[in-house]
Enzyme design. Structure first.
Site, short mmCIF file in Angstrom:
data_model
loop_
_atom_site.label_atom_id
_atom_site.label_comp_id
_atom_site.label_asym_id
_atom_site.label_seq_id
_atom_site.Cartn_x
_atom_site.Cartn_y
_atom_site.Cartn_z
N HIS A 1 8.41 2.62 28.16
CA HIS A 1 9.73 1.98 28.14
C HIS A 1 10.35 2.03 29.53
O HIS A 1 11.11 2.95 29.84
CB HIS A 1 10.62 2.72 27.12
CG HIS A 1 11.83 1.96 26.69
ND1 HIS A 1 11.77 0.86 25.85
CD2 HIS A 1 13.15 2.12 26.97
CE1 HIS A 1 13.00 0.40 25.63
NE2 HIS A 1 13.84 1.16 26.31
N TYR B 1 18.77 20.41 29.80
CA TYR B 1 19.19 21.61 29.08
C TYR B 1 18.73 21.64 27.63
O TYR B 1 18.58 22.70 27.04
CB TYR B 1 20.72 21.75 29.11
CG TYR B 1 21.30 21.88 30.48
CD1 TYR B 1 20.95 22.95 31.31
CD2 TYR B 1 22.20 20.93 30.98
CE1 TYR B 1 21.49 23.06 32.58
CE2 TYR B 1 22.74 21.04 32.25
CZ TYR B 1 22.37 22.11 33.06
OH TYR B 1 22.90 22.22 34.31
N ARG C 1 14.36 -5.31 21.46
CA ARG C 1 15.34 -4.35 21.94
C ARG C 1 16.34 -3.92 20.87
O ARG C 1 16.39 -2.76 20.49
CB ARG C 1 16.09 -4.87 23.17
CG ARG C 1 17.04 -3.82 23.74
CD ARG C 1 17.79 -4.29 24.97
NE ARG C 1 16.90 -4.55 26.08
CZ ARG C 1 17.33 -4.98 27.27
NH1 ARG C 1 18.61 -5.21 27.46
NH2 ARG C 1 16.48 -5.20 28.25
#
Length: 813
Positions: A77, A121, A31
């Protein structure tokens, strides 16, 4: 059928330890820390691989970020979409990474800490240089493992055709480990790789001839080559990053500081606010305005200064007190051979070189296998075309494709693969042109096979391939260095004179602790009269000083208060000042003894203090120049019920006279008092009788004519010549100053030094104040009890005696 429950009786520590151990191992390996080979954390690797696999590459159109995030979460993931999107956005921010791995259209945040637009967006695709991280991944160059639900495969590392760990750096925190690896210039890192390949024993000193140090995307000035060298040698080191600043002149004698580059990872908006807070909080008087003029052409912060201010002095202050200058600590931890490892420069380069050798080897094996397979087919086709009529005849005589292949294999000794290629051959391929092409292809394949075999059998050829490919990447992606490296860390010295406007003021302190500074205009308007003060109070200190000066206020509690004049409240002459307890915290029974002004603390002087129980001490004046002064500082370590009764500045004085309550006086040289630190208790100055205490201390200047005025509690006063007291040594009882009376004896309230016509005030227990001119007293011997000046029965006993404060010209005490 009921299922029986099973219980395990385990110690809580064992269970917690085991579970946390597993969790720690996971977040360390999978991680928070980057892999030493490709410099990527798992989430970054999965984002890049997912985009590559979906064809979202540099040569294609941009694609919605939300699509990529969903793909990463769904396939590789299984964590929150926010964490994945934030990792993706960081890879696209040119102020966070030296070479962006993701290109993004839309709002992807800012240096001011603004959040990026929502992923629905923005649009993104892999950058060109990210393609180099993934190049050859389809040629079995890296190990693939099943994803979280075994529905797909994902790479454990990327081929990483450039040293991404050093080029883009990394930062992260896991369990027990953290990492901070700064970014570097691509061309310098590649040159270091080449040097290390040519000389596997190259030292850090040699490598630093090509890799000068970190190169931050935000530029700035890096100071401390020794810190860089230490980090490269050990994995840990410290450097200073400061902003790039220029001083520009303005009209009217003003100047402005223009910042064009700021330190790495500094929030620009927060930094500007902190700079402006220095002005707003009046910590820095020289700034008139702070503006952010940054736009799409570049960063520009303007700090406009007041007239006649020292721009370099203010810039140094801002370097020291704001994020215009920050320290950066190397902590080069990465996952190396599945273990968290503190990486030196050599181990970082070696890990990358070994990885590249493996990548090129596996790629060459893949390409060789493919070339051999094709060569086998081409040889079969050439052979078939040379006996074309027999081949056609055999195929026409066959029942179906399978039969045709079997007949070709049995009749002409073709292999299965060659037979498949022959029966699948299109008719137009039977021309003379195609035979020529096949022969050319066979020649090319022979050369390729020889080249690949050479790479696999020769370490030198393998090394040359890596060098050649790195040279291509260097030529295509290298950028000029952005950060300037300076050898030494500059020591910042700040003088208050540079930062505080020079202004003449009148400073006053009263016995009860009211302090203020007053403008000369307010003082002149009152003509020095009508000073605001409580009836029970009296003026202890009044001086014409400058805002660049400092006063030291000494208290009976053995403390001193360091008070810059510019930080005193500006209050009118006719208004009551601010109480000292609102500036610093004092004990309830602590009162002010003395106040001394200083322009600086460089003079060859010392501070002398005396306590009620007869202790004396000296400390160097320079020790009183402190940086943190939000509280009272200990200057004399008092014991029991002792308290400080005197503080003075020793410059030309050579002797000390101490007077006690029971009328003993002792005179000795100051050199008998050693100079010690601030918090010491001092040495014994006088040997007191039981019940006796010190009431006064007087420093004697041999160049000045001094007389002594003694006042007793019964209101008697007398003046004595200093010569009445011989010079002895400290810690003696001293000589008697009054004639001993059997009934109602005199007790000394105070002994003062007078040089002329000073006015002395005597204060009684009934609040009566009686003035006494020093010239009105006749000089008598030390055995006399003096003249009664106060009527004890009507006015009360004398409780305090002090010289009236006389205004003095502006000068250092």
């Amino acid at each position: 059928m009921t299922q029986t429950e099973r219980y395990q009786d385990l110690p809580l520590e064992e269970v917690i330890g085991d579970r946390f151990g597993r969790y720690s191992k996971y977040i360390i390996q999978d991680r928070a820390l980057p892999d030493a080979r490709d410099g990527l954390k798992p989430v970054q690797r999965r984002i890049l691989y997912a985009m590559y696999k979906e064809g979202n590459t540099n040569d294609k159109a941009f694609r919605k970020s939300a699509k990529t995030v969903g793909n990463v979460i769904g396939n590789y993931h299984p964590h929150g979409d926010t964490s994945v999107y934030e990792a993706m956005v960081r890879l696209s921010q040119d102020w966070k990474v030296r070479h962006m791995l993701v290109e993004m259209h839309g709002n992807n945040g800012s240096m001011d800490g603004d959040s990026p637009a929502a992923m629905r967006y923005t649009e993104a695709r892999l950058s060109a240089i990210a393609g180099e991280l993934l190049r050859d991944i389809d040629k079995r160059t890296v190990e693939f493992i099943p994803n979280f639900d075994d529905s797909d495969m994902e790479p454990t590392v990327l081929p990483s055709r450039f040293p991404n760990l050093l080029v883009n750096g990394s930062t992260g925190i896991s369990a027990g480990y953290a990492t901070d690896i700064p970014p570097h210039a691509l061309h310098e890192v590649l040159d270091a790789v080449l040097m290390r390949m040519d000389n596997p024993n190259a030292t850090v000193e040699e490598l630093m001839t090509v890799i000068k140090g970190p190169d931050f995307p935000t530029g700035g000035i890096i100071q401390g080559v020794d810190g860089i060298r230490k980090a490269y040698e050990t994995g840990k080191g410290k450097i200073i990053i400061r902003s790039k600043a220029d001083i520009e002149p303005l009209k009217g004698g003003k100047e402005q500081i223009v910042i064009t580059e700021i330190p790495f990872e500094v929030n620009k908006a927060s930094m500007i606010k902190k700079i402006d807070d220095q002005r707003f909080d009046r910590k820095l008087e020289g700034i008139s305005e702070v503006r952010d003029e940054s736009d799409r052409t570049g960063l520009r912060i303007v700090i406009e200064l007041k007239k006649d201010m020292d721009a370099n002095g203010i810039l140094n202050y801002l370097y020291k007190n704001t994020d215009l200058q920050v320290s950066y600590n190397f902590n080069m931890v990465a996952i190396h051979k599945r273990r968290p490892t503190m990486m030196t420069l050599q181990t970082s380069l070696d890990a990358y070189i070994i990885h590249q050798k493996e990548i090129i080897t596996k790629r060459s094996e893949f390409d060789l296998q493919k070339a051999n397979d094709r060569m086998h087919i081409v040889e079969g086709l050439i052979k078939a075309l040379s006996i074309l009529d027999e081949v056609i005849k055999t195929i026409r005589a066959s029942k179906d494709k399978r039969d045709a292949k079997n007949n070709l294999i049995s009749s002409f000794a073709f292999s299965e693969a060659q037979a498949e290629a022959i029966v699948s051959l299109q008719l137009y391929r039977l021309t003379n042109t195609d035979i020529t092409e096949l022969r050319n292809e066979a020649e090319s394949l022979r050369k390729l096979i020889a080249e690949l075999t050479g790479i696999l059998t020769s370490a030198t050829k393998l090394k040359n391939v890596i060098k050649k490919e790195l040279a291509v990447i260097r030529k295509q992606f290298a950028e000029p260095r952005r950060s300037v490296i300076e050898d030494k860390i500059q020591e910042i010295t700040i003088t208050r004179e540079l930062l505080i406007p020079s202004e003449d003021v009148v400073v006053t302190v009263t016995k009860e602790g009211y302090v203020k500074r007053t403008s000369p205009r307010s003082h002149a308007a009152s003509n020095g009269q009508d000073f605001a003060m409580k009836d029970s109070d009296h003026l202890l200190f009044e001086r014409n000083l400058n805002t660049q000066h400092t006063i030291l206020i000494f208290t009976t509690g053995g403390n001193f208060v360091y008070q810059p004049i510019n930080e005193l409240p500006d209050i009118k002459w006719k208004d009551l000042g601010q109480h000292l307890s609102s500036i610093v915290q004092l004990e309830p029974n602590e009162s002010i003894l003395a106040v001394y002004p200083f322009e600086n603390f460089d003079a060859d002087a010392s501070i002398l203090t005396v306590s009620k129980n007869g202790m004396v001490k000296r400390s160097a004046l320079k020790d009183y120049h402190i940086q943190r002064y939000s509280r009272a500082i200990k200057t004399m370590n008092l014991k029991g019920d002792d308290k400080m009764i005197f503080a003075g500045v020793v410059t030309k004085e050579t002797e000390l006279f101490i007077a006690t309550n029971q009328a003993y006086g002792v005179r000795f040289p100051l050199e008998e008092i050693p100079i010690t630190g601030l918090r010491t208790a001092g040495v014994k100055g006088v040997n007191l009788k039981d019940g006796d205490t010190v009431v006064s201390a007087i420093m004697i200047d041999p160049q000045q004519k001094q007389d002594l005025v003694l006042v007793t509690q019964r209101g008697a006063a007398k003046k004595m010549k200093l010569q009445e007291f011989e010079i002895g040594s400290r810690a003696k009882r001293g000589v008697v100053m009054l004639r001993e009376l059997k009934s109602n004896p005199h007790r000394v309230v105070c002994v003062l030094s007078v040089t002329g016509s000073e006015e002395i005030l005597m204060e009684t227990s009934k609040g009566v104040r009686l003035p006494l001119a020093a010239t009105a007293l006749k000089t008598v011997d030390r055995y006399s009890n003096g003249s009664f000046l106060v009527d004890e029965s009507s006015d009360g006993k004398v409780t305090a005696v002090y010289k009236k404060e006389m205004p003095a010209p502006k000068e250092q005490a």
